[in-house]
Design a protein around this motif. Structure first.
Motif, PDB file in Angstrom:
ATOM      1  N   TRP A 153     -23.714 -22.662 -26.679  1.00  0.00           N
ATOM      2  CA  TRP A 153     -25.039 -23.114 -26.259  1.00  0.00           C
ATOM      3  C   TRP A 153     -26.013 -22.930 -27.413  1.00  0.00           C
ATOM      4  O   TRP A 153     -26.080 -21.845 -28.010  1.00  0.00           O
ATOM      5  N   VAL A 154     -26.771 -23.968 -27.716  1.00  0.00           N
ATOM      6  CA  VAL A 154     -27.807 -23.903 -28.743  1.00  0.00           C
ATOM      7  C   VAL A 154     -29.101 -23.441 -28.072  1.00  0.00           C
ATOM      8  O   VAL A 154     -29.574 -24.081 -27.133  1.00  0.00           O
ATOM      9  N   ARG A 155     -29.653 -22.345 -28.563  1.00  0.00           N
ATOM     10  CA  ARG A 155     -30.838 -21.762 -27.949  1.00  0.00           C
ATOM     11  C   ARG A 155     -31.821 -21.271 -29.006  1.00  0.00           C
ATOM     12  O   ARG A 155     -31.466 -21.151 -30.172  1.00  0.00           O
ATOM     13  N   ARG A 156     -33.049 -20.982 -28.581  1.00  0.00           N
ATOM     14  CA  ARG A 156     -34.017 -20.289 -29.435  1.00  0.00           C
ATOM     15  C   ARG A 156     -34.358 -18.941 -28.823  1.00  0.00           C
ATOM     16  O   ARG A 156     -34.368 -18.787 -27.596  1.00  0.00           O
ATOM     17  N   ILE A 157     -34.625 -17.979 -29.667  1.00  0.00           N
ATOM     18  CA  ILE A 157     -34.983 -16.638 -29.197  1.00  0.00           C
ATOM     19  C   ILE A 157     -36.470 -16.603 -28.865  1.00  0.00           C
ATOM     20  O   ILE A 157     -37.314 -16.916 -29.707  1.00  0.00           O
ATOM     21  N   LYS A 158     -36.785 -16.231 -27.642  1.00  0.00           N
ATOM     22  CA  LYS A 158     -38.177 -16.128 -27.222  1.00  0.00           C
ATOM     23  C   LYS A 158     -38.711 -14.713 -27.325  1.00  0.00           C
ATOM     24  O   LYS A 158     -39.919 -14.511 -27.477  1.00  0.00           O
ATOM     25  N   ALA A 159     -37.828 -13.725 -27.206  1.00  0.00           N
ATOM     26  CA  ALA A 159     -38.277 -12.338 -27.288  1.00  0.00           C
ATOM     27  C   ALA A 159     -37.106 -11.452 -27.695  1.00  0.00           C
ATOM     28  O   ALA A 159     -35.939 -11.782 -27.436  1.00  0.00           O
ATOM     29  N   ILE A 160     -37.426 -10.341 -28.346  1.00  0.00           N
ATOM     30  CA  ILE A 160     -36.440  -9.325 -28.701  1.00  0.00           C
ATOM     31  C   ILE A 160     -36.998  -7.984 -28.264  1.00  0.00           C
ATOM     32  O   ILE A 160     -38.137  -7.627 -28.590  1.00  0.00           O
ATOM     33  N   ASP A 161     -36.213  -7.236 -27.527  1.00  0.00           N
ATOM     34  CA  ASP A 161     -36.605  -5.904 -27.067  1.00  0.00           C
ATOM     35  C   ASP A 161     -35.421  -4.981 -27.298  1.00  0.00           C
ATOM     36  O   ASP A 161     -34.462  -4.989 -26.527  1.00  0.00           O
ATOM     37  N   GLY A 162     -35.473  -4.194 -28.360  1.00  0.00           N
ATOM     38  CA  GLY A 162     -34.316  -3.387 -28.727  1.00  0.00           C
ATOM     39  C   GLY A 162     -33.158  -4.286 -29.125  1.00  0.00           C
ATOM     40  O   GLY A 162     -33.275  -5.103 -30.031  1.00  0.00           O
ATOM     41  N   ARG A 163     -32.057  -4.168 -28.386  1.00  0.00           N
ATOM     42  CA  ARG A 163     -30.893  -5.011 -28.658  1.00  0.00           C
ATOM     43  C   ARG A 163     -30.817  -6.212 -27.713  1.00  0.00           C
ATOM     44  O   ARG A 163     -29.861  -6.967 -27.748  1.00  0.00           O
ATOM     45  N   ARG A 164     -31.834  -6.375 -26.891  1.00  0.00           N
ATOM     46  CA  ARG A 164     -31.824  -7.463 -25.913  1.00  0.00           C
ATOM     47  C   ARG A 164     -32.517  -8.698 -26.470  1.00  0.00           C
ATOM     48  O   ARG A 164     -33.669  -8.641 -26.920  1.00  0.00           O
ATOM     49  N   LEU A 165     -31.829  -9.841 -26.411  1.00  0.00           N
ATOM     50  CA  LEU A 165     -32.381 -11.128 -26.809  1.00  0.00           C
ATOM     51  C   LEU A 165     -32.698 -11.937 -25.559  1.00  0.00           C
ATOM     52  O   LEU A 165     -31.890 -11.999 -24.630  1.00  0.00           O
ATOM     53  N   THR A 166     -33.866 -12.563 -25.534  1.00  0.00           N
ATOM     54  CA  THR A 166     -34.232 -13.474 -24.454  1.00  0.00           C
ATOM     55  C   THR A 166     -34.325 -14.883 -25.033  1.00  0.00           C
ATOM     56  O   THR A 166     -34.955 -15.088 -26.076  1.00  0.00           O
ATOM     57  N   PHE A 167     -33.702 -15.843 -24.345  1.00  0.00           N
ATOM     58  CA  PHE A 167     -33.596 -17.209 -24.854  1.00  0.00           C
ATOM     59  C   PHE A 167     -34.561 -18.151 -24.147  1.00  0.00           C
ATOM     60  O   PHE A 167     -35.138 -17.818 -23.116  1.00  0.00           O
ATOM     61  N   ASP A 168     -34.677 -19.361 -24.708  1.00  0.00           N
ATOM     62  CA  ASP A 168     -35.584 -20.370 -24.165  1.00  0.00           C
ATOM     63  C   ASP A 168     -34.971 -21.178 -23.037  1.00  0.00           C
ATOM     64  O   ASP A 168     -35.661 -21.978 -22.400  1.00  0.00           O
TER      65      ASP A 168
END
Length: 520
Positions: free
Chosen positions: A247-262
């Motif tokens: 899946w092609v995604r963009r990162i919307k947020a980073i919190d520690g080791r957690r990535l949140t995608f668009d």
């Protein structure tokens, strides 16, 4: 050193030093926004899997295996958060005698040489009324350029067969590998549920907010075993490495080791079956903010079963945040509009009719999402005389595609082969009474080991025969107040979740309801 807390990143974003982190969704602008949630109606009913709660927000139920209906609303141009733009005309031309390929290409490249505005738009090439004979391929290969006709009065006429079975109009870079990635980092979350927007990785230092990434689910032997070898019966089973999901995604947020995608991930990531990864995109070759509008594309053929002619009318090959709208296509052999190697594309108010080819495999797929099609919206369509009118034919590389508010006079709506994920067929109407179907099934030994056509996909309010089966580890769904269920599937596998009841179905359109729920 990399900053990894979302709070600090948000501060930096406000200062303009980084791409913005996750923020409140933009207001809903579509014409259907005021319809959801609907007022109560007598006899209404909702799916057991997705319905409205007491506050008017959508709620989702998960089964014991973690299956749930994903949010399909992230498809299309800028995830449906912006309307398609009106790019001003900057070049106007009329047809010339003979082959117009070079004539159009010169005008398109002239617009492509302009400096883009703040929205990335360079301008539109306006085609005056008339017939433009096209002996080659017309390419919109610059970002920010629109090819715009004068409605039905403008026809691009694909003539001849050089090269054999070419595409008449290509929107995009046509790059074979549009994304290049760097070193991959392991996903450490033990089980990422389908529809999730985030996950944890072993080390987030390689990533930044706003960055494009590729999330990969390798097709290990354990996973192949878990899905029953793909569902084939006599044909060769699927093999490790041949069915990797991504899946092609963009990162919307980073919190520690957690990535949140668009946008969501449309399959489980289960570390017990395979170790998934996230890799940063280091380079990309995609055309953005470009479109094809308000014209007709016809293909010259000898009729009957002739196959020595242009094969696709319009191909979106290597594009991002681009569109095709208000077009009519005829006499193609494969597709009127087909997407490949593209992301966030909207195809709107389009017709694909009367294909000309041998009526057999690999032909007459009027609106097709092919290899590496991600987050594609097809809406306001009409198809006729298709084999598969609305189809995912890119196998495991297709994820997140919606066919919405469409009519068809001949041709199935289906996931064609090998574990496409996150497909939605929403308010498809068969208008010709030709015995067509909507199918999310095990295709077993059809084609070349087609097996399970789709996972975590939905048919919503289809008016003819419905065939839906449950793949191992996943689920497929059908919810409708019309249509009937086929008496038995074509190949082994249990029925999926099928809910067919009379009375008003709430919501009327799942895609529309999900868009409003996300953006309001």
């Amino acid at each position: 050193m990399f900053i990894r807390t979302s709070k600090v990143l948000a501060t930096l974003a406000l200062l303009g030093w980084l791409a913005p982190v996750a923020q409140a969704a933009p207001a809903c602008w579509q014409e259907f926004c005021g319809k959801y949630p609907p007022a109560p109606q007598a006899g209404q009913w909702s799916s057991a899997h997705v319905s409205y709660d007491a506050t008017g927000r959508l709620k989702y139920a998960s089964d014991k295996d973690g299956n749930r209906v994903p949010d399909f609303s992230y498809v299309g141009y800028h995830h449906g958060e912006k309307p398609l733009p009106s790019v001003p005309d900057v070049v106007t031309i009329s047809p010339v005698s003979g082959d117009n390929t070079a004539h159009l290409q010169k005008a398109i490249d002239q617009a492509g040489a302009r400096t883009p505005d703040v929205n990335g738009h360079r301008g539109a090439v306006k085609l005056a009324a008339g017939r433009y004979d096209i002996h080659g391929t017309v390419r919109i290969r610059h970002s920010g350029v629109v090819l715009r006709g004068s409605g039905d009065a403008t026809t691009l006429f694909g003539r001849g067969d050089t090269p054999h079975q070419r595409t008449v109009v290509v929107l995009g870079s046509d790059a074979k590998t549009p994304w290049t990635t760097g070193a991959a980092v392991e996903v450490t979350t033990p089980f990422v549920q389908v529809g999730s927007l985030g996950l944890e990785v072993a080390n987030a230092a390689a990533f930044r907010v706003g960055q494009e990434v590729v999330v990969k689910h390798p097709s290990s032997q354990k996973w192949i075993n878990a899905v029953g070898g793909g569902g084939v019966v006599q044909d060769a089973k699927w093999t490790p490495g041949s069915m990797d999901l991504h899946w092609v995604r963009r990162i919307k947020a980073i919190d520690g080791r957690r990535l949140t995608f668009d946008a969501p991930i449309y399959n489980h990531l289960d570390r017990a079956l395979t170790i998934s990864t996230v890799a940063p995109v280091t380079s990309r070759n995609l055309v953005t903010e470009s479109g094809v509008e308000s014209l007709r594309v016809d293909v010259e053929t000898k009729g009957g079963e002739d196959e020595n002619h242009a094969w696709n009318a319009i191909g979106v090959f290597g594009a991002d945040n681009s569109w095709v709208r208000s077009v009519k296509t005829r006499y193609f052999g494969y597709a009127g509009v087909v997407t490949e190697r593209s992301v966030r594309i909207t195809v709107k108010d389009a017709q694909a009719t009367d294909p000309v080819a041998i009526r057999t495999g690999g032909r007459m797929y009027n609106f097709a999402a092919n290899t590496n099609s991600h987050l594609i919206l097809f809406t306001g369509l009409h198809a006729s005389k298709a084999r598969h009118a609305f189809v995912s034919n890119g196998a495991n590389s297709v994820a997140g595609v919606v066919w919405h508010r469409a009519t068809v006079d001949g041709g199935d709506a289906e996931a064609h082969r090998r574990w496409s994920q996150g497909l939605l067929f929403d308010n498809i109407r068969e208008v010709g009474n030709r015995g067509n179907q909507a199918k999310l099934i095990n295709r077993g030994d059809y084609g070349t080991s087609h097996g399970w056509g789709a996972a975590h996909s939905m048919i919503w309010d289809y008016n003819k025969e419905i065939v839906v089966q449950k793949p191992p580890t996943a689920q497929n769904y059908a919810v409708s107040n019309e249509g009937t269920r086929r008496s038995q599937p074509y190949f082994p596998g249990p029925w999926g979740s099928i809910e067919i009841k009379t009375g008003p179905l709430v919501p009327e359109s799942l895609y529309e309801a999900q868009v409003v729920d996300r953006l309001k």
